[in-house]
Design an enzyme around this catalytic site. Structure first.
Site, mmCIF file in Angstrom:
data_model
loop_
_atom_site.group_PDB
_atom_site.id
_atom_site.type_symbol
_atom_site.label_atom_id
_atom_site.label_comp_id
_atom_site.label_asym_id
_atom_site.label_seq_id
_atom_site.Cartn_x
_atom_site.Cartn_y
_atom_site.Cartn_z
ATOM 1 C CG ASP A 40 115.815 -9.332 -40.702
ATOM 2 O OD1 ASP A 40 115.712 -9.296 -41.937
ATOM 3 O OD2 ASP A 40 116.710 -8.714 -40.085
ATOM 4 C CG HIS A 41 113.943 -5.404 -41.441
ATOM 5 N ND1 HIS A 41 114.342 -4.249 -40.793
ATOM 6 C CD2 HIS A 41 115.061 -6.180 -41.511
ATOM 7 C CE1 HIS A 41 115.626 -4.318 -40.500
ATOM 8 N NE2 HIS A 41 116.085 -5.485 -40.938
ATOM 9 C CG HIS A 88 119.937 -5.061 -37.693
ATOM 10 N ND1 HIS A 88 120.955 -5.722 -38.321
ATOM 11 C CD2 HIS A 88 118.784 -5.517 -38.269
ATOM 12 C CE1 HIS A 88 120.459 -6.531 -39.247
ATOM 13 N NE2 HIS A 88 119.134 -6.427 -39.237
ATOM 14 C CG HIS A 113 115.252 -3.888 -45.946
ATOM 15 N ND1 HIS A 113 115.422 -3.327 -44.687
ATOM 16 C CD2 HIS A 113 115.869 -5.110 -45.890
ATOM 17 C CE1 HIS A 113 116.108 -4.150 -43.926
ATOM 18 N NE2 HIS A 113 116.383 -5.240 -44.628
ATOM 19 C CG HIS A 151 120.678 -3.903 -46.686
ATOM 20 N ND1 HIS A 151 121.717 -4.491 -45.984
ATOM 21 C CD2 HIS A 151 119.598 -4.728 -46.531
ATOM 22 C CE1 HIS A 151 121.295 -5.609 -45.433
ATOM 23 N NE2 HIS A 151 120.015 -5.782 -45.755
ATOM 24 C CG ASP A 187 119.074 -4.291 -42.062
ATOM 25 O OD1 ASP A 187 118.736 -3.803 -40.970
ATOM 26 O OD2 ASP A 187 118.906 -5.489 -42.361
ATOM 27 C CG HIS A 227 116.258 -8.363 -46.578
ATOM 28 N ND1 HIS A 227 117.538 -7.878 -46.413
ATOM 29 C CD2 HIS A 227 116.139 -8.660 -47.906
ATOM 30 C CE1 HIS A 227 118.164 -7.882 -47.588
ATOM 31 N NE2 HIS A 227 117.336 -8.347 -48.497
#
Length: 314
Positions: A65-66, A269, A61, A139, A211, A63
């Protein structure tokens, strides 16, 4: 033909002193794929010896932090003189966000970058012998995918002792019969492949969730997997927080592993509150699924084939 998984970033949401944010590399037969690319991933690749000659990056995805490491990674590749194309795979409706991230700073790459959107239930074929399947995860409504790296079935084991007993000369005939062809010997006998070759053997299966809450999509994709890489942001005592934020606890991940019949579970994670001391998470998961490991940055998992192929004719 080992398959090597390296954990480049194992923190949840933000980096800590001990952990970078999400990134996992997978190397198979000289080809390296990257799954997620949190900030600083290119430095983690240098630190842990991962080749920059990636062919593909798969995002679970988008977001931050990814995702945010992709800008620096592409810049590093360009400075190294890369000319080969790079494919970026991302969930449906997220290509625009990914493109905006790539264009931060206004610099052009020295190589083509192709962005491909994927739906849950699609498959990316990798040559003749393996593929990457996508599956739906949960998620909190975010466009997200999990990935299953699936090897096709391998040929059955060849029986060289029986071949010699039957008077089949070692050489090209062995290879032909192992590939499924019947052969005729000089004396007129016809030998079918099934006489000398066993049942086809399963390939390896690795599942990466990204996630997610525990969900049916992961459970189905992880059936009989050799390795399940499942997020584990919280301990069970923070179960309400996990549900609120669309994440999983260590116990919930272990329950999925147990139900799916996987061989090994690796948790990643990890929330900053457990970054230095993961013993509670580990104990919680192992009480349900004993063969559990909590990944740290730099953790390597090598998956060998279930049977050696040294005696297989070419």
């Amino acid at each position: 033909m080992p398959l090597l998984v390296r954990f480049l970033g194992t923190a949840a949401s933000r980096p800590t002193v001990e952990r970078g944010v999400s990134a996992i590399s997978l190397t198979r037969e000289g080809e390296t794929l990257l799954f997620d690319c949190g900030e600083g991933t290119q430095r983690q690749m240098m630190r842990y010896g991962v080749s920059f000659a990636l062919s593909d990056v798969f995002f679970t995805h988008v977001h931050s932090d990814h995702l945010l490491g992709i800008t620096g990674l592409l810049r590093t590749m360009a400075l190294q003189g890369r000319t080969e194309p790079l494919r970026l795979w991302t969930p449906r409706s997220t290509a625009k966000t990914l493109r905006q991230c790539i264009n931060i700073g206004g610099e052009r790459t020295t190589f083509p970058v192709e962005i491909c959107e994927l739906e849950a239930g699609s498959s990316v074929k990798r040559g003749e012998d393996y593929r990457i399947d996508t599956f739906a995860v949960d998620h909190r409504g975010t466009a997200s995918l999990g990935y299953a790296i699936v090897e096709e079935e391998r040929r059955g084991r060849f029986n060289p002792d029986l071949a010699r007993e039957l008077g089949i000369p070692e050489g090209p005939l062995w290879g032909r019969i192992h590939r499924g062809e019947p052969i005729m010997l000089d004396d007129g006998r016809v030998i079918e492949s099934s006489v000398l070759v066993g049942e086809r053997r399963r390939g390896r299966r690795i599942v990466i969730t990204g996630d997610t809450r525990p969900c049916d999509g992961t459970l189905a994709a992880a059936q009989d997997a050799d390795l399940l890489i499942h997020e584990s942001t919280f301990a069970d005592e923070e179960g309400a927080r996990a549900q609120e934020t669309g994440h999983s606890t260590a116990r919930e991940a272990a329950e999925i592993a147990l139900k799916a019949g996987v061989r090994r579970l690796v948790l990643t994670h990890i929330s900053a509150r457990y970054s230095r001391d993961t013993r509670d998470l580990e104990q919680e998961a192992r009480s349900v699924f004993p063969n559990t490991l909590i990944a740290r940055d730099g953790t390597e998992i090598e998956l060998a084939l279930t049977e050696e192929l040294a005696d297989t004719p070419s």
